[in-house]
Design an enzyme around this catalytic site. Sequence first.
Site, short mmCIF file in Angstrom:
data_model
loop_
_atom_site.label_atom_id
_atom_site.label_comp_id
_atom_site.label_asym_id
_atom_site.label_seq_id
_atom_site.Cartn_x
_atom_site.Cartn_y
_atom_site.Cartn_z
N GLU A 49 68.85 -89.06 -9.48
CA GLU A 49 69.78 -88.84 -8.37
C GLU A 49 68.97 -88.56 -7.11
OE1 GLU A 49 72.64 -85.81 -9.21
OE2 GLU A 49 73.75 -87.05 -10.64
N ASP A 60 75.77 -77.67 -1.28
CA ASP A 60 74.37 -77.43 -1.63
C ASP A 60 74.01 -75.97 -1.46
OD1 ASP A 60 74.23 -80.12 -2.01
OD2 ASP A 60 73.12 -80.56 -0.17
#
EC number: 4.2.1.20
Length: 275
Positions: A49, A60
Site C-alpha cells: 500500500e 492518519d
Amino acid sequence: MTRIESTFETLKAQNKKALIPYVMAGDPSPNSFVDLLHDLVKHGADMIEVGLPFSDPMADGPTVALAGERALAGGTSTHQALAIVKKFREQDSSTPIILMGYLNPIEIIGYEAFIALCHESGVDGVLVVDLPPAESGNFVERLAAHDINKIFLLSPTTLPERRKQVMTHCGGYIYYVSLKGVTGSASLDTQAVGEQVQAIKQETNLPICVGFGIRDGQSAAAIGQYADGVIVGSELVKNFSGLSHTSRAEDIATAQASIMTKMDELRQALDALSA
C-alpha cells in the site's frame, strides 16, 4: 483476474497469509522510494500500500501524518507518486500496488485523468478513505474497466447499511480497521478482531486484511490466525522520523534497514502459521 486477485489465489493455494506494508510515497525522499519498494518485496511483501501525501489526512495518526508532511516537503505530489509506481513497474510486474489516500487530490486531477494515470503506471488497487461506498459506483466501474480494484474500509463501528454497500462495491480485498481511532493507535484485542473477521467472512468471499495496531511478529501472527492478510504501516513508517529529502543517503539507508528487519520478523511470524 486482477493482479490482487491472482496474488490472493496463489497465497491461498500455498496456505500463506498476505503481508502488506504501507509506506508513504516519497518518504523520506522521492529519490530513495523506488529502492524502498523493491526492498519491501525482497523482504516478504506480497503487495504494497502506497500512501498519497495530503495536507489534511483526517484518518492518519501522527506517525503517518508526519510521513505525509515529509513527502510533501520533498515535492512528492500525486502525479509524482504515480511516476514512482511506474518506475517500480519497470522491474516488477507482479507485486500489486494499492494507492491509499483522500478524495481531494483525485478531484483536482479529475477522476478520468486519475484512473488513466493509475492504469498507465501499473496501479492495482485504490483505497480512498473519504469516498463513501454509496457514492462510489461510477468510480468503481471506471476503475474495474482497467482491472483496478476499489478497496474499502470496514471497522468495528461500521453501520449495517454501509457494510452492505462495502460488500457490493469492494474488490480485491476488504481492509478491516481493527481499532477505533487513527492509524498507529494503541491496544489490539485480537479475539474481538477475530470474531469480527469471522462474521465478515460469512457475508463475503473477498479476502479480509486487517490493519491498525499490528506492531510485531506476535501481533501479526495473532491476527493472521483469522485474517487473510495483515497491513502494517506506522510501525514501519516511524523509522523515517527525523529524516527528510535532504538527509544523507547513509541515514536513509540505515532507517530502511530497520524497516527490513521488521519486515523479516513479520514475514517469519506469518509463515510460521502454515509451517
